[in-house]
Design a protein around this motif. Sequence first.
Motif, PDB file in Angstrom:
ATOM      1  N   MET A  21      -2.665  16.046   7.750  1.00  0.00           N
ATOM      2  CA  MET A  21      -1.361  15.386   7.842  1.00  0.00           C
ATOM      3  C   MET A  21      -1.512  13.929   8.284  1.00  0.00           C
ATOM      4  SD  MET A  21       2.005  16.812   9.731  1.00  0.00           S
ATOM      5  CE  MET A  21       3.568  15.984   9.562  1.00  0.00           C
ATOM      6  N   PHE A  22      -2.372  13.696   9.298  1.00  0.00           N
ATOM      7  CA  PHE A  22      -2.606  12.325   9.733  1.00  0.00           C
ATOM      8  C   PHE A  22      -3.211  11.489   8.613  1.00  0.00           C
ATOM      9  CE2 PHE A  22      -6.044   9.474  11.168  1.00  0.00           C
ATOM     10  CZ  PHE A  22      -5.258   8.428  11.608  1.00  0.00           C
ATOM     11  N   ARG A  23      -4.188  12.054   7.904  1.00  0.00           N
ATOM     12  CA  ARG A  23      -4.831  11.301   6.824  1.00  0.00           C
ATOM     13  C   ARG A  23      -3.817  10.920   5.752  1.00  0.00           C
ATOM     14  NH1 ARG A  23     -10.400  11.119   6.554  1.00  0.00           N
ATOM     15  NH2 ARG A  23     -11.508  12.326   8.143  1.00  0.00           N
ATOM     16  N   ASP A  24      -2.882  11.826   5.445  1.00  0.00           N
ATOM     17  CA  ASP A  24      -1.835  11.513   4.467  1.00  0.00           C
ATOM     18  C   ASP A  24      -0.978  10.358   4.961  1.00  0.00           C
ATOM     19  OD1 ASP A  24      -2.727  13.556   2.860  1.00  0.00           O
ATOM     20  OD2 ASP A  24      -1.226  15.002   3.542  1.00  0.00           O
ATOM     21  N   SER A  25      -0.634  10.385   6.250  1.00  0.00           N
ATOM     22  CA  SER A  25       0.171   9.313   6.835  1.00  0.00           C
ATOM     23  C   SER A  25      -0.588   7.993   6.827  1.00  0.00           C
ATOM     24  CB  SER A  25       0.559   9.696   8.267  1.00  0.00           C
ATOM     25  OG  SER A  25       1.246   8.650   8.904  1.00  0.00           O
ATOM     26  N   LEU A  26      -1.891   8.048   7.138  1.00  0.00           N
ATOM     27  CA  LEU A  26      -2.726   6.847   7.140  1.00  0.00           C
ATOM     28  C   LEU A  26      -2.792   6.238   5.743  1.00  0.00           C
ATOM     29  CD1 LEU A  26      -4.668   5.090   8.906  1.00  0.00           C
ATOM     30  CD2 LEU A  26      -6.519   6.594   8.130  1.00  0.00           C
ATOM     31  N   GLU A  27      -2.996   7.086   4.742  1.00  0.00           N
ATOM     32  CA  GLU A  27      -3.071   6.608   3.360  1.00  0.00           C
ATOM     33  C   GLU A  27      -1.737   6.051   2.890  1.00  0.00           C
ATOM     34  OE1 GLU A  27      -4.555   9.890   1.122  1.00  0.00           O
ATOM     35  OE2 GLU A  27      -6.526   9.860   2.120  1.00  0.00           O
ATOM     36  N   ALA A  28      -0.649   6.687   3.278  1.00  0.00           N
ATOM     37  CA  ALA A  28       0.674   6.190   2.903  1.00  0.00           C
ATOM     38  C   ALA A  28       0.928   4.828   3.540  1.00  0.00           C
ATOM     39  CB  ALA A  28       1.749   7.182   3.330  1.00  0.00           C
ATOM     40  N   GLY A  29       0.518   4.676   4.787  1.00  0.00           N
ATOM     41  CA  GLY A  29       0.662   3.390   5.451  1.00  0.00           C
ATOM     42  C   GLY A  29      -0.149   2.304   4.765  1.00  0.00           C
ATOM     43  N   ALA A  30      -1.379   2.637   4.375  1.00  0.00           N
ATOM     44  CA  ALA A  30      -2.228   1.659   3.679  1.00  0.00           C
ATOM     45  C   ALA A  30      -1.605   1.247   2.354  1.00  0.00           C
ATOM     46  CB  ALA A  30      -3.615   2.248   3.463  1.00  0.00           C
ATOM     47  N   ARG A  31      -1.014   2.202   1.636  1.00  0.00           N
ATOM     48  CA  ARG A  31      -0.357   1.870   0.363  1.00  0.00           C
ATOM     49  C   ARG A  31       0.849   0.961   0.594  1.00  0.00           C
ATOM     50  NH1 ARG A  31      -1.407   7.389  -0.691  1.00  0.00           N
ATOM     51  NH2 ARG A  31       0.756   7.926  -0.170  1.00  0.00           N
ATOM     52  N   ALA A  32       1.615   1.246   1.632  1.00  0.00           N
ATOM     53  CA  ALA A  32       2.793   0.430   1.928  1.00  0.00           C
ATOM     54  C   ALA A  32       2.395  -0.994   2.293  1.00  0.00           C
ATOM     55  CB  ALA A  32       3.594   1.067   3.061  1.00  0.00           C
ATOM     56  N   VAL A  33       1.342  -1.128   3.090  1.00  0.00           N
ATOM     57  CA  VAL A  33       0.872  -2.457   3.470  1.00  0.00           C
ATOM     58  C   VAL A  33       0.337  -3.206   2.246  1.00  0.00           C
ATOM     59  CG1 VAL A  33      -0.907  -3.698   4.779  1.00  0.00           C
ATOM     60  CG2 VAL A  33       0.435  -1.892   5.882  1.00  0.00           C
ATOM     61  N   ALA A  34      -0.401  -2.525   1.384  1.00  0.00           N
ATOM     62  CA  ALA A  34      -0.926  -3.158   0.167  1.00  0.00           C
ATOM     63  C   ALA A  34       0.205  -3.638  -0.728  1.00  0.00           C
ATOM     64  CB  ALA A  34      -1.821  -2.171  -0.585  1.00  0.00           C
ATOM     65  N   ALA A  35       1.252  -2.833  -0.854  1.00  0.00           N
ATOM     66  CA  ALA A  35       2.398  -3.229  -1.668  1.00  0.00           C
ATOM     67  C   ALA A  35       3.096  -4.443  -1.060  1.00  0.00           C
ATOM     68  CB  ALA A  35       3.378  -2.059  -1.797  1.00  0.00           C
ATOM     69  N   HIS A  36       3.132  -4.486   0.256  1.00  0.00           N
ATOM     70  CA  HIS A  36       3.763  -5.630   0.917  1.00  0.00           C
ATOM     71  C   HIS A  36       2.932  -6.893   0.709  1.00  0.00           C
ATOM     72  CE1 HIS A  36       6.829  -7.212   3.582  1.00  0.00           C
ATOM     73  NE2 HIS A  36       5.896  -7.839   4.277  1.00  0.00           N
ATOM     74  N   PHE A  37       1.617  -6.767   0.762  1.00  0.00           N
ATOM     75  CA  PHE A  37       0.749  -7.903   0.436  1.00  0.00           C
ATOM     76  C   PHE A  37       1.064  -8.412  -0.965  1.00  0.00           C
ATOM     77  CE2 PHE A  37      -2.598  -7.081   3.768  1.00  0.00           C
ATOM     78  CZ  PHE A  37      -2.680  -8.384   4.210  1.00  0.00           C
ATOM     79  N   ASP A  38       1.176  -7.504  -1.919  1.00  0.00           N
ATOM     80  CA  ASP A  38       1.488  -7.900  -3.298  1.00  0.00           C
ATOM     81  C   ASP A  38       2.805  -8.662  -3.348  1.00  0.00           C
ATOM     82  OD1 ASP A  38      -0.818  -6.786  -4.273  1.00  0.00           O
ATOM     83  OD2 ASP A  38       0.124  -4.894  -4.882  1.00  0.00           O
ATOM     84  N   HIS A  39       3.798  -8.177  -2.594  1.00  0.00           N
ATOM     85  CA  HIS A  39       5.099  -8.842  -2.568  1.00  0.00           C
ATOM     86  C   HIS A  39       4.977 -10.246  -1.975  1.00  0.00           C
ATOM     87  CE1 HIS A  39       9.299  -9.680  -1.728  1.00  0.00           C
ATOM     88  NE2 HIS A  39       9.029  -9.755  -0.433  1.00  0.00           N
ATOM     89  N   VAL A  40       4.284 -10.365  -0.853  1.00  0.00           N
ATOM     90  CA  VAL A  40       4.177 -11.651  -0.167  1.00  0.00           C
ATOM     91  C   VAL A  40       3.398 -12.662  -1.005  1.00  0.00           C
ATOM     92  CG1 VAL A  40       3.147 -12.790   1.844  1.00  0.00           C
ATOM     93  CG2 VAL A  40       4.425 -10.673   2.139  1.00  0.00           C
ATOM     94  N   LEU A  41       2.387 -12.173  -1.734  1.00  0.00           N
ATOM     95  CA  LEU A  41       1.518 -13.068  -2.518  1.00  0.00           C
ATOM     96  C   LEU A  41       1.927 -13.148  -3.991  1.00  0.00           C
ATOM     97  CD1 LEU A  41      -1.972 -12.044  -1.066  1.00  0.00           C
ATOM     98  CD2 LEU A  41      -0.605 -14.072  -0.484  1.00  0.00           C
ATOM     99  N   SER A  42       3.084 -12.625  -4.329  1.00  0.00           N
ATOM    100  CA  SER A  42       3.478 -12.524  -5.742  1.00  0.00           C
ATOM    101  C   SER A  42       3.624 -13.880  -6.427  1.00  0.00           C
ATOM    102  CB  SER A  42       4.790 -11.741  -5.875  1.00  0.00           C
ATOM    103  OG  SER A  42       5.830 -12.388  -5.158  1.00  0.00           O
TER     104      SER A  42
END
Length: 289
Positions: free
Chosen positions: A1-22
């Motif tokens: 469960m923690f690993r799923d949460s960690l991976e989801a957080g990493a995906r959210a942060v990566a998507a935010h990077f894409d948004h900021v650097l778009s």
Amino acid sequence: MFRDSLEAGARAVAAHFDHVLSDAADLPVLHAMRYATTGGKGLRGWLVLEGARLHDVAPERALWPACAIEAIHAYSLVHDDLPCMDDDDLRRGLPTVHRKWDEATAVLAGDALQALGFEMVADPRCHPDPLVRADLTLSLARAAGARGMVLGQALDMAAERADAPLDLQQITALQAGKTGALIAWSAEAGARLAHADLAPLTAYAERLGLAFQIADDILDVEGDAETVGKAVGKDAGRGKATFVSLLGLEGAKARATSLVTEACDALSPYGHRADALREAARFVISRRN
């Protein structure tokens, strides 16, 4: 469960990077910035998101400091890998930035990531209260600079030139800056966003950061480059003092386990709501990369 949460957080942060650097220019330095933030577990960003959840802070606000700390962390790795520092060819299983491009691009990419981190915590979309944004910015500057991470790195470099290896107290202080300062800021950011008491998360993070570094020292002895994603055995080759060299392998493992117990105990004011943070602490000393 923690690993799923960690991976989801990493995906959210990566998507935010894409948004900021778009709207960023099509230049090698921008590609290197994206490359430097790709991969990795995203633990620091996750700590921000989880601390914010613990204090009922909206995820869309928490993503700004979560992305900021990952940018600062990525910058530190890019510069740490340079020939003038640790001179590494591999990071997260891929060529380091200066190997994939060149040293100048790596320096500029690191500089830009550092600036981006501060830009994100100062952005009004991070929090409507300018005092909260100022607190986040000031505390991040202290954690990343000559009172925190940079101080730890400078002490580490000085230790390589010293006549005698560091003792346990000295290496603990060194790692509190080099590794612990950014982890501490990550854990505290959610409470800062909520104007809440920092003390429980500060105590948690201090122990988590030290356990994280001890686990790194253990991986440097027990791990292999393919699994860890970077060169291993370098500390012993340089004669550097580590928690393993000072405590022995089993002693280092016992100390890390004790620190995790203390970290979990520090979260008692939050009850079961902090169970994910407790899982994170246990993950830190069980990881293989």
